[in-house]
Design a protein around this motif. Structure first.
Motif, short mmCIF file in Angstrom:
data_model
loop_
_atom_site.label_atom_id
_atom_site.label_comp_id
_atom_site.label_asym_id
_atom_site.label_seq_id
_atom_site.Cartn_x
_atom_site.Cartn_y
_atom_site.Cartn_z
N ASP A 1 -12.27 6.08 4.29
CA ASP A 1 -12.63 6.16 5.70
C ASP A 1 -11.77 7.18 6.45
OD1 ASP A 1 -14.58 4.25 5.36
OD2 ASP A 1 -13.30 2.59 6.02
N ALA A 2 -10.50 7.30 6.06
CA ALA A 2 -9.61 8.23 6.75
C ALA A 2 -10.12 9.66 6.66
CB ALA A 2 -8.19 8.12 6.18
N TYR A 3 -10.61 10.04 5.49
CA TYR A 3 -11.12 11.41 5.31
C TYR A 3 -12.37 11.64 6.14
CZ TYR A 3 -7.91 13.18 1.83
OH TYR A 3 -6.80 13.66 1.20
N GLN A 4 -13.20 10.65 6.26
CA GLN A 4 -14.41 10.79 7.05
C GLN A 4 -14.10 10.85 8.54
OE1 GLN A 4 -16.48 7.44 5.39
NE2 GLN A 4 -17.57 8.70 3.93
N ASN A 5 -12.90 10.38 8.92
CA ASN A 5 -12.47 10.44 10.32
C ASN A 5 -11.55 11.61 10.59
OD1 ASN A 5 -13.92 8.14 11.12
ND2 ASN A 5 -12.30 6.80 10.36
N GLY A 6 -11.52 12.59 9.68
CA GLY A 6 -10.77 13.81 9.90
C GLY A 6 -9.33 13.78 9.43
N MET A 7 -8.88 12.69 8.85
CA MET A 7 -7.51 12.62 8.35
C MET A 7 -7.48 13.05 6.89
SD MET A 7 -6.43 8.96 9.95
CE MET A 7 -4.67 9.16 9.79
N SER A 8 -6.34 13.53 6.45
CA SER A 8 -6.20 13.85 5.04
C SER A 8 -4.77 13.56 4.60
CB SER A 8 -6.55 15.32 4.77
OG SER A 8 -5.61 16.16 5.40
N TYR A 9 -4.62 13.35 3.31
CA TYR A 9 -3.33 13.02 2.75
C TYR A 9 -3.08 13.89 1.53
CZ TYR A 9 -4.01 8.85 5.57
OH TYR A 9 -4.24 8.00 6.61
N LYS A 10 -1.83 14.21 1.29
CA LYS A 10 -1.45 14.96 0.09
C LYS A 10 -1.07 14.01 -1.04
CE LYS A 10 -1.69 19.07 1.93
NZ LYS A 10 -2.83 19.89 1.64
N VAL A 11 -0.49 12.85 -0.68
CA VAL A 11 -0.01 11.89 -1.67
C VAL A 11 -0.39 10.49 -1.23
CG1 VAL A 11 2.02 10.94 -2.85
CG2 VAL A 11 1.97 13.36 -2.23
N ILE A 12 -0.85 9.70 -2.20
CA ILE A 12 -1.15 8.29 -1.97
C ILE A 12 -0.29 7.49 -2.95
CG2 ILE A 12 -2.89 6.46 -2.13
CD1 ILE A 12 -5.00 8.66 -1.53
N PHE A 13 0.45 6.53 -2.44
CA PHE A 13 1.22 5.62 -3.29
C PHE A 13 0.43 4.33 -3.44
CE2 PHE A 13 4.57 8.38 -1.85
CZ PHE A 13 5.44 8.44 -2.92
N THR A 14 0.38 3.81 -4.65
CA THR A 14 -0.29 2.54 -4.89
C THR A 14 0.57 1.71 -5.85
OG1 THR A 14 -2.35 1.49 -5.58
CG2 THR A 14 -1.74 3.48 -6.76
N ASP A 15 0.66 0.44 -5.57
CA ASP A 15 1.45 -0.46 -6.40
C ASP A 15 0.56 -1.11 -7.44
OD1 ASP A 15 2.92 -2.90 -7.29
OD2 ASP A 15 4.35 -2.22 -5.79
N PHE A 16 1.04 -1.21 -8.65
CA PHE A 16 0.26 -1.82 -9.72
C PHE A 16 -0.07 -3.28 -9.42
CE2 PHE A 16 1.14 1.89 -12.01
CZ PHE A 16 0.55 1.87 -13.26
N ASN A 17 0.76 -3.95 -8.66
CA ASN A 17 0.60 -5.39 -8.44
C ASN A 17 0.25 -5.75 -7.00
OD1 ASN A 17 1.19 -6.22 -11.12
ND2 ASN A 17 3.32 -5.71 -10.74
N MET A 18 -0.62 -4.99 -6.38
CA MET A 18 -1.06 -5.32 -5.02
C MET A 18 -1.98 -6.53 -5.07
SD MET A 18 -1.87 -1.61 -3.27
CE MET A 18 -3.17 -1.22 -4.40
N PRO A 19 -1.95 -7.35 -4.02
CA PRO A 19 -2.89 -8.47 -3.98
C PRO A 19 -4.33 -7.97 -3.75
CG PRO A 19 -1.61 -8.37 -1.96
CD PRO A 19 -1.07 -7.31 -2.88
N ILE A 20 -5.27 -8.74 -4.13
CA ILE A 20 -6.71 -8.49 -3.99
C ILE A 20 -7.18 -7.37 -4.92
CG2 ILE A 20 -8.62 -7.92 -2.46
CD1 ILE A 20 -6.95 -9.16 -0.17
N MET A 21 -6.65 -6.17 -4.80
CA MET A 21 -7.03 -5.06 -5.67
C MET A 21 -5.77 -4.39 -6.18
SD MET A 21 -9.31 -1.64 -4.89
CE MET A 21 -10.68 -2.57 -4.24
N ASN A 22 -5.58 -4.38 -7.50
CA ASN A 22 -4.35 -3.79 -8.04
C ASN A 22 -4.42 -2.26 -8.02
OD1 ASN A 22 -5.52 -2.77 -10.49
ND2 ASN A 22 -5.35 -4.79 -11.40
#
Length: 104
Positions: A1-22
């Motif tokens: 959604d962020a990209y569709q609203n004109g935002m962009s990111y160079k890096v995304i951090f994600t944790d292997f053990n996030m709740p709901i969606m890893n």
């Protein structure tokens, strides 16, 4: 959604053990969205760094296979991040050169 609203990111951090969606599931979903919905070439997509408390190579391999560019073990220290960003910069430069050479 962020990209569709004109935002962009160079890096995304994600944790292997996030709740709901890893982190593995979220990485696959993010890559699918960028590639198939937004039609972005892989070298234009943000880097995804997976973060895990597990030090086993099995987790790193699983993350890379899912589409992560880098996998780092917790705890993260500033020097670890600097080294990871350097590796991403080298990968990015090499990848862009290859794509341009082969007109991908």
């Amino acid at each position: 959604d962020a990209y569709q609203n004109g935002m962009s990111y160079k890096v995304i951090f994600t944790d292997f053990n996030m709740p709901i969606m890893n982190g593995i599931e979220s990485t696959r979903l993010i890559r699918h969205h960028f590639s198939n919905v937004l039609k972005m070439r892989s070298y234009d997509q943000p880097f995804i760094i997976g973060v895990t408390g597990h030090a086993l190579d099995l987790y790193k391999e699983e993350g890379i296979k899912a589409g992560m560019d880098e996998v780092m073990s917790k705890p993260l220290y500033l020097d670890d991040l600097k080294l990871g960003f350097r590796r991403l910069a080298i990968k990015s430069e090499d990848y862009i050169k290859i794509c341009k050479n082969y007109n991908i």
